[in-house]
Enzyme design. Structure first.
Site, mmCIF file in Angstrom:
data_model
loop_
_atom_site.group_PDB
_atom_site.id
_atom_site.type_symbol
_atom_site.label_atom_id
_atom_site.label_comp_id
_atom_site.label_asym_id
_atom_site.label_seq_id
_atom_site.Cartn_x
_atom_site.Cartn_y
_atom_site.Cartn_z
ATOM 1 N N ASN A 48 0.810 -1.222 0.000
ATOM 2 C CA ASN A 48 0.000 0.000 0.000
ATOM 3 C C ASN A 48 0.841 1.269 0.000
ATOM 4 O OD1 ASN A 48 0.999 -0.229 2.586
ATOM 5 N ND2 ASN A 48 -0.960 0.043 3.619
ATOM 6 N N ASN B 147 2.635 1.940 13.038
ATOM 7 C CA ASN B 147 3.446 0.768 13.397
ATOM 8 C C ASN B 147 4.634 1.153 14.272
ATOM 9 O OD1 ASN B 147 1.634 -0.278 11.574
ATOM 10 N ND2 ASN B 147 3.136 -1.262 10.263
ATOM 11 N N PRO C 38 -4.469 8.527 4.639
ATOM 12 C CA PRO C 38 -4.592 8.280 3.199
ATOM 13 C C PRO C 38 -5.655 7.243 2.892
ATOM 14 C CG PRO C 38 -2.670 7.151 4.068
ATOM 15 C CD PRO C 38 -3.245 7.942 5.197
ATOM 16 N N GLY C 39 -6.325 7.428 1.767
ATOM 17 C CA GLY C 39 -7.245 6.416 1.280
ATOM 18 C C GLY C 39 -6.499 5.437 0.398
ATOM 19 N N SER C 40 -7.212 4.677 -0.399
ATOM 20 C CA SER C 40 -6.576 3.797 -1.369
ATOM 21 C C SER C 40 -6.269 4.610 -2.620
ATOM 22 C CB SER C 40 -7.516 2.647 -1.719
ATOM 23 O OG SER C 40 -8.691 3.156 -2.335
ATOM 24 N N HIS D 213 -5.323 4.849 10.523
ATOM 25 C CA HIS D 213 -4.210 5.246 9.644
ATOM 26 C C HIS D 213 -4.557 5.191 8.169
ATOM 27 C CE1 HIS D 213 -3.727 1.151 8.368
ATOM 28 N NE2 HIS D 213 -2.503 1.286 7.930
ATOM 29 N N SER E 236 -8.129 11.214 0.478
ATOM 30 C CA SER E 236 -7.402 11.148 1.740
ATOM 31 C C SER E 236 -7.849 12.331 2.590
ATOM 32 C CB SER E 236 -5.893 11.213 1.499
ATOM 33 O OG SER E 236 -5.449 10.132 0.704
#
Length: 478
Positions: free
Chosen positions: A202, A329, A373-375, A398, A380
């Protein structure tokens, strides 16, 4: 053990303690997301996390929650700093997979499709994408690894690879404390040749536009306005961080019995924070986090260079100033309600409210930007946390979160469907077949996901960003 969610407030669902759970879990879902929710394995992973020693209630599931390794992606777990544990799996493989937002002085409509295509080509010429790719630049491949991992983004900023003011707009100033390269294995150090690369999965570099402004006064502080051209950079610590997680997950699994820890799953291997395994993991994790901050800094430098080349304008005129850089993360020591905790955020982002002492000076009165963020092909958001954000240990989602597994997306979608779903967004990729698992349909509705915490009173949207052109790397990563 059958796990079920019960409503406990606006967009809030409780997972009551049962079995070995010591504390409850709290999942944030809108009515629409709840109706679509079928992640029984993700609930089990929350329950597993809630059974670890020293865990502090509640374990959190974000609106983008989906099954991960150990802790679900979109999971937040806090443990007591004195009597709790640290888990490499609860941080994740791609340590400090994060995102940064750059603003420009340009209007998006001033760039033609041809110019956008040239910008993508110029960036890709400098920044390799795809799993396993190494840096194109010898000075980055052979950089002083101890200096990079101990000093993070500042190491390169002070060597001329950035603006001096960049440092103040990065979470933790671009360097977590406590890094010690001696805690990193030889195998991990051998994988530290990927600075200035985005990887696969991603991860992306996206040129976009501020489509809508929700809070003009806050957006003004961030230097954002409607119609403005922006750049998002999403990547992490690459193979270096992946190997560190692999090393310490195995080491913690082997050591658990000696500390009397019954592990609920291999993915949640954990050790006491103050044990040799715990202390050394945190030192190694900080090395990977700082490597990732440095990675995004170098990519920023190369993006700025590409814009100068294509637009034939000086940077003073283009802009490309750093709005903010947030980490996913990661595990950090933080004070919550007067208590020192180790907060694990796996697929989650910190969002400090206005007035919090750890905000950068420029965002003290507003709260720092949390970038979601989106995809590829979808919007986003930039949001800020409200005074109620402490309910989630100052954390937000996230991203959009997967609704379809990578395997299912690859087997059920076609390249034609992927291309159509991008709705005119320029995509720079060598083979669309390798990006089927990143199709917008494989992700949840970003508007619904962001709106979940907004309606719950935990966040406020500042701006919505629309993608114009994207560089994606091939391969499953992040």
């Amino acid at each position: 053990m059958t796990l079920s969610l019960e409503p406990c407030g606006k967009n809030r669902y409780r997972l009551r303690p049962s079995g070995d759970m010591q504390v409850e879990a709290l999942v944030f879902l809108s009515p629409k997301l709840k109706a679509q929710f079928g992640e029984s394995e993700a609930l089990k992973q929350l329950a597993d996390a809630a059974s670890l020693p020293g865990v502090v209630p509640p374990v959190i599931g974000m609106p983008d929650i989906h099954t991960g390794f150990g802790l679900p992606i979109g999971g937040v777990m806090a443990t007591d700093a004195q009597n709790g544990v640290v888990s490499a799996g609860a941080v994740g493989m791609d340590i400090n997979c994060g995102v940064r937002l750059l603003r420009t002085n340009l209007e998006a409509k001033s760039l033609s499709t041809g110019k956008l295509e040239k910008l993508l080509a110029a960036i890709e010429k400098r920044v390799p994408s795809g799993v396993g790719k190494s840096s194109l630049y010898r000075e980055f491949r052979e950089a002083d690894l101890e200096a990079v991992t101990h000093r993070g983004a500042a190491y390169f900023i002070r060597r001329g690879y950035g603006f001096p003011e960049d440092e103040a707009s990065i979470e933790a100033g671009g360097a977590l404390p406590g890094a010690d390269l001696k805690a990193v294995s030889r195998e991990a150090r051998e994988r530290a040749d990927q600075l200035a690369t985005i990887g696969g999965g991603n991860h992306f570099i996206e040129i976009g536009e501020v489509e809508k402004v929700f809070l003009p006064e806050v957006a003004s502080v961030m230097g954002l306005n409607e119609g403005q051209l922006t750049v998002l950079i999403h990547t992490g610590s690459r193979g270096f961080g992946h190997q560190i997680c692999t090393d310490y997950s195995a080491r913690m699994a082997q050591a658990a019995s000696k500390y009397g820890i019954r592990l609920p799953s291999k993915g949640l291997a954990a050790a006491p924070i103050d044990s040799p395994e715990g202390r050394e993991y945190l030192a190694a994790m900080a090395c990977a986090a700082n490597f990732a901050f440095a990675n995004r800094q170098l990519i920023t430098f190369l993006v700025r260079e590409a814009f100068e080349e294509v637009l034939k304008l000086p940077l003073e005129e283009i802009g490309l100033e750093l709005v903010y850089d947030v980490a996913h993360n990661i595990a950090k020591f933080e004070e919550h309600n007067g208590r020192l905790l180790l907060v694990h955020r796996k697929g989650a982002t910190r969002a400090l409210p206005a007035g919090h002492k750890e905000n950068p000076a420029r965002y003290f009165k507003t709260g720092h930007p949390a970038i979601i963020p989106g995809s590829m092909g979808t919007a986003s958001y930039v949001v800020i946390g409200t005074e109620r954000i402490g309910e989630t240990f100052n954390s937000v989602n996230h991203g959009a979160g997967r609704v379809m597994s990578r395997k299912k997306a690859k087997s059920s979608l076609t390249t034609e469907e992927l291309r159509e779903s991008l709705k005119g967004v320029l995509l720079r990729a060598k083979n669309l077949r390798y990006l089927l698992d990143e199709a917008p349909v494989a992700y949840k509705d970003i508007d619904e996901v962001v709106g979940t915490l907004v309606d719950a009173g935990l966040t406020r949207p500042v701006v919505r960003l629309k993608p114009l052109a994207v560089i994606k790397g091939e391969g499953d990563e992040g």
